[in-house]
Design an enzyme around this catalytic site. Structure first.
Site, mmCIF file in Angstrom:
data_model
loop_
_atom_site.group_PDB
_atom_site.id
_atom_site.type_symbol
_atom_site.label_atom_id
_atom_site.label_comp_id
_atom_site.label_asym_id
_atom_site.label_seq_id
_atom_site.Cartn_x
_atom_site.Cartn_y
_atom_site.Cartn_z
ATOM 1 N N GLY A 344 13.575 32.476 -4.936
ATOM 2 C CA GLY A 344 13.617 31.290 -5.784
ATOM 3 C C GLY A 344 12.352 31.199 -6.611
ATOM 4 O O GLY A 344 12.377 30.905 -7.797
ATOM 5 N N GLU A 381 5.814 25.611 -3.741
ATOM 6 C CA GLU A 381 4.861 26.645 -4.169
ATOM 7 C C GLU A 381 3.450 26.085 -4.297
ATOM 8 O O GLU A 381 2.475 26.756 -3.973
ATOM 9 C CB GLU A 381 5.302 27.287 -5.495
ATOM 10 C CG GLU A 381 6.722 27.877 -5.498
ATOM 11 C CD GLU A 381 7.024 28.790 -4.332
ATOM 12 O OE1 GLU A 381 6.104 29.432 -3.803
ATOM 13 O OE2 GLU A 381 8.209 28.840 -3.924
HETATM 14 ZN ZN LIG Z 1 7.270 29.691 0.507
#
Ligand SMILES: [Zn+2]
Ligand SMILES: *[C@@H]1O[C@H](CO)[C@@H](O)[C@H](O)[C@H]1NC(C)=O
Ligand SMILES: *[C@@H]1O[C@H](CO)[C@@H](O)[C@H](O)[C@H]1NC(C)=O
Ligand SMILES: *[C@@H]1O[C@H](CO)[C@@H](O)[C@H](O)[C@H]1NC(C)=O
Ligand SMILES: *[C@@H]1O[C@H](CO)[C@@H](O)[C@H](O)[C@H]1NC(C)=O
Ligand SMILES: *[C@@H]1O[C@H](CO)[C@@H](O)[C@H](O)[C@H]1NC(C)=O
Length: 947
Positions: A344, A381
């Site tokens: 992702g 993130e």
């Molecule tokens: Zn991660």
């Protein structure tokens, strides 16, 4: 070595060791069983020996010897590819480069071991202390999973000596989504000749070695000074800020040389480089320069705006005292949306890479769940910038700590920027219920692995699973609640301070949490957590509300457990209509679980604990009548959890299947998303098992009856409800109504889609409902609808819109169209490689596509495994996807045949998935045999009953 607490399966004495009264009659306590203390199985990992010298031959395992410590790299990379090519045969899909690594020797040796996936074209070793070159005898590139490059020297590297190693190399820029690779996109999707190329990278976990020879282990942190030589007119990014760009002429061609500042001390897997024609927009932040990059067209159209808006805000929130209380240590943060990307997103320090769907949002086109996904991935993130990048696990066996933490913290990040979403509640659906499934199979594994058991790149890749991410997040959430959130974050801050720029094992975190815990927490944190991290699975807590007796046992879905596992279980209990009760500590309080005056008892409030709960039949009845009379007496999350627990307890034969089905009856009066979604996910198993049998008709009749109210509630499909969870349930209302043949719904879907086909340019379908409406219209339609959607798919540049169409194309009932669609998955010009496997899975999910998808996978196995082998866990997902409906003896036979047609090596990472598919199919066959008649009768009765 951790010591746990043993308990026999028979009830032992519950001792309350902690009490906290909190909201509305909820009591928290820890269930502890005081019986014989024994050693727990499996034992914790031994401390590794990192400083062994290997004078001859390779190390005995696949780890670097640890005798050489890298300190700094100077890396030059020159990707040769052209961004624009008119003549494809001119394209140059290679990169060249060189690297100098400066290292210290801590134990005398004559060989250098490091990682490389390619031969070096030049090697020089220098002694920096007396400025002499040490001659190289020979170099050996190991042709196995070690990926070792061994450099044998004429001379000796002395203890405490400083050296440098220069290597020059050349590699390929392939579309394999790993290492330094190429991605491409078209400016105008309909034309053939305007392909634009990008060079980008993905190192995690073990592909930095595919780019340049390096000490490619997370604990081998070093500083990196990077230079990228790229074609004139392109733009290069790396982890740090560029210090300047110069133009040069090389062999008559124009190039730019971009030099970057030296990075902080960091792990190799966090390196990143991109060369592209992308544009960017800036985010607000008082200190850090934040830019979001994407295709120039996407930036111009404002698709990166949402990401840019929230990124500065989330970063500042993480820096605040409320979260990490520590500034983001770099001066810049770039993020970039890539057309081809296997995961992702990837948290590379200072240069976070994303799939387009995880970063680009188009107002009026993307749905609310697209938006939620973008916020979630960015928040994940960014959390890694501290948890993972600043403080890194020593070895991959502790990956769960990085990923579990980033997953858990991402809910705080999203909640901060979008408080109306109630995102924190959704962890129950997105992570907990999902991983409960995986973790209740005998093939599950503990969160913590032994360091020695994780050696090869595929051992490491296998760790990127839902146990690591979702169970990791779930047990951290439980721990935070048990210690109290404020105390938990306080310990986390101190831990990050203590270990910045270095590496940790998970026990380091327990130690810091232990230091800050308050007096209400009696048991050592490490001891409590050992029961959740060193054992696989989770318990079911059984409460007899007549006596107040409580017991726990390892919950397995398909067979009884062979393990004598027990857990330290922090549990919150609530009683019907009762005010908060303060319990004295250290006192046996069975009464907390005892029903009084025929009133219900509810445990695991808000599903804070990572376990299921079962009750005596009378208490189940009380809870179900409460749901029939006033749903609001039961907290929202628990309404969903009662359903999920009941269905799974029934699968495991702890309760009857009819009791599980009964938990869905009250839904006629509930319009909330969490309970509906919990029910639909569980009923999905019934669809898979029965959509090829006579049970399906009565089941559909029951579903029509249940969904009627919900469908009417959301009848005005052109308006978008304000509350995001209502928006999600609007999607459920339509998808359940249409797929169970409610005629109004199908007419509505067809009409909207027809309008779009007639109008062509303006799409009248509101973004949230697109995927569902497209799917329903294509299912009800024929070639015309399918071709229209296929055309739209090819022509749109919006990745999220592409994904919706790609899903919807799999909904047709026409076998020949499905066949054609399957063939397209082998052609990357039609379906990108990163999307091939999920497309095949969508087709298999369609009952009309089940058999042909399975045949297709078998027929093209060699090709698929060769071309699509790179992605994380993709084979596992493919096998799981195409076999999930399997429930007949014949299908079991076919699986066994397939397994015997290939050897272990040919099956590769699919062999474990195949083993699991066989296990699952056997369980399905048995379940269908045992439950079909009962389920059929129940649906018949419930759907005919007038009410
Ligand atoms: Zn991660
Ligand atoms: C670890 O290293 C020490 C010192 O070199 C040595 O005595 C010991 O045998 C090693 N242990 C293992 C398990 O190799
Ligand atoms: C493409 O480039 C190759 C190599 O330079 C050349 O041989 C070929 O003729 C070119 N083709 C076209 C259509 O220009
Ligand atoms: C490394 O490569 C660059 C670019 O080709 C070159 O300028 C440089 O001289 C090389 N370094 C060494 C030490 O050869
Ligand atoms: C490296 O070089 C050796 C010897 O020339 C060769 O056999 C091997 O195939 C090469 N390996 C790679 C990955 O290029
Ligand atoms: C609950 O405990 C009572 C008293 O020991 C017992 O009679 C009953 O069977 C128990 N109920 C369940 C469901 O185990």
């Amino acid at each position: 070595m951790a010591i746990g607490i043993y308990i026999s399966k028979v009830l032992a004495i519950a001792t309350v060791v902690m009490t906290v009264s909190s909201i509305g009659g909820i009591i928290t306590m820890m269930i502890v069983y005081e019986t014989e203390r024994i050693k727990m199985n499996p034992t914790p990992p031994p401390t590794p020996n990192a400083t062994i010298l290997y004078p001859t031959g390779p190390p005995p395992n696949l780890r670097l010897p640890g005798n050489l410590i890298p300190e700094r790299y100077e890396l030059v990379l020159q990707p040769r590819l052209y961004t624009f090519v008119n003549n494809a045969t001119n394209q140059s899909l290679i990169f060249t480069g060189n690297s100098t690594v400066y290292f210290r020797c801590v134990e005398k040796t004559k060989t250098i071991f490091l990682h490389s996936k390619q031969n070096v074209t030049d090697v020089t070793v220098k002694d920096l202390d007396n400025k002499k070159t040490i001659n190289v005898k020979n170099t050996i590139l190991y042709n196995n999973e070690s990926n070792f490059l061994e450099i044998r020297l004429e001379g000796v590297l002395e203890e405490d000596g400083n050296y440098s190693l220069f290597t020059a190399f050349e590699g390929e820029l392939l579309d394999d989504l790993a290492g330094f690779y190429m991605s491409s996109y078209k400016k105008e999707p309909s034309t053939k000749d305007d392909t634009t190329f990008i060079a980008t990278s993905q190192m995690q976990p073990t592909d930095a070695r595919k780019v340049f020879p390096c000490f490619d282990e997370p604990a081998m942190k070093a500083e990196f000074k990077v230079t990228i030589i790229h074609r004139f007119g392109t733009h290069a990014l790396a982890n740090e800020k560029a210090t300047g760009t110069t133009l040069v002429d090389i062999d008559g061609e124009n190039w730019e040389v971009t030099r970057f500042q030296t990075t902080k001390k960091m792990s190799t897997y966090l390196l990143a480089f991109t060369v592209s024609d992308f544009h960017s927009i800036v985010s607000k932040h008082e200190r850090v320069e934040i830019k979001t990059y994407a295709r120039p067209e996407a930036i111009k159209a404002g698709h990166a705006k949402y990401a840019a808006d929230i990124t500065g805000n989330i970063l500042a929130f993480y820096e605040s005292k409320e979260v990490f209380g520590m500034i983001y240590p770099l001066s810049k943060l770039d993020q970039i949306a890539l057309p081809d990307f296997s995961a992702g997103a990837m948290e590379n320090w200072g240069l976070v890479t994303y799939r387009e769907t995880a970063l680009l949002y188009e107002e009026g086109v993307s749905s609310t769940s697209n938006k939620e996904w973008i916020a979630t991935v960015i928040a994940h993130e960014l959390a890694h910038q501290w948890f993972g990048n600043l403080v890194t696990m020593k070895w991959w066996n502790d990956l769960w700590l990085n990923e579990g933490f980033a997953t858990y913290i991402s809910y705080m990040g999203v909640d901060h920027i979008e408080p109306k979403w109630n995102i924190k509640d959704l962890i129950v659906l997105n992570d907990i219920q999902t991983v409960f499934q995986v973790d209740s199979l005998a093939s599950s594994h503990p969160l913590s692995s032994n360091e020695d058991d994780v050696q090869t790149p595929s051992d490491i890749t296998e760790l990127f699973d839902s146990i690591t991410y979702s169970k990791g997040a779930a047990v951290l959430r439980m721990l935070s609640d048990y210690l109290k959130d404020r105390v938990f974050m306080d310990g986390v801050k101190k831990y990050l301070q203590a270990f910045q720029y270095s590496n940790v094992v998970h026990k380091d975190l327990w130690e810091y949490l232990q230091k800050v815990k308050d007096d209400t927490v009696v048991l050592p944190v490490a001891e409590v957590m050992a029961t959740w991290t060193m054992q696989m699975g989770y318990p079911v807590i059984t409460i007899n509300t007549t006596t107040g007796d409580v017991s726990q046992e390892h919950f397995l879905l398909i067979q009884p457990s062979d393990y004598n596992y027990t857990w330290h279980v922090p549990i919150k209990v609530m009683k019907e209509g009762l005010a908060p009760t303060a319990l004295p500590t250290q006192v046996l309080r069975k009464s907390a679980f005892k029903s009084e005056d025929g009133k219900w008892v509810l445990a695991n409030i808000n599903c804070m604990g990572y376990f299921r709960v079962n009750y005596d039949p009378a208490n189940w009845d009380r809870l179900l009548s409460q749901l029939e009379t006033n749903i609001h007496e039961i907290p929202l999350i628990n309404r969903g959890q009662l359903i999920d627990d009941a269905f799974n307890l029934a699968r495991a034969k702890h309760i009857n299947v009819t009791l599980a089905l009964r938990t869905t009856k009250y839904l006629r009066n509930d319009t909330e998303y969490i309970p509906w979604e919990s029910a639909l996910r569980n009923l999905d198993y019934f669809i898979l098992m029965f959509d090829r049998s006579e049970v399906y008709g009565p089941m559909q009749a029951y579903m029509r009856k249940q969904v009627g109210g919900l469908y009417q509630h959301f009848e005005n499909f052109t308006t978008v409800p304000e509350d995001p969870s209502e928006q999600y349930n609007q999607i459920n209302a339509i998808s359940v109504a249409c797929s169970n043949d409610i005629e109004d719904c199908q007419k509505m879907a067809k009409k909207l889609f027809d309008n779009w086909m007639t109008n062509n340019t303006s799409n009248p379908i509101q973004p949230n409902l697109k995927a569902t409406i497209y799917c329903q219209a294509i299912a009800a339609g024929g070639e015309k609808e399918w071709e229209f959607a296929w055309g739209k798919f090819q022509n749109t540049t919006t990745a999220s819109e592409k994904d919706k169409l790609r899903f919807a194309l799999s909904c047709t009932r026409k076998i020949w169209l499905l066949n054609r669609y399957l063939e397209y998955t082998l052609n990357p010009d039609k379906i990108r490689k990163m999307d091939a496997i999920s497309t095949i899975n969508y087709i298999a999910r369609n009952v009309a596509g089940q058999a042909i998808a399975w045949n297709f996978v078998r027929a093209h196995w060699n090709y698929i495994s060769l071309e699509y082998g790179g992605g994380i866990m993709s084979f596992g997902r493919l096998i799981e996807g195409v076999t999930q409906r399997f429930s007949t003896d014949f299908e079991l036979q076919e699986l066994r045949q397939f397994q015997s047609d290939y050897n272990e090596e040919e099956l590769g990472s699919a062999s474990r998935a195949l083993e699991q598919a066989i296990e699952r199919t056997q369980a399905n066959i048995k379940w269908v045999k045992e439950n079909k008649q009962t389920v059929l009768e129940w649906f018949r009765k419930e759907s005919s009953e007038s009410s």
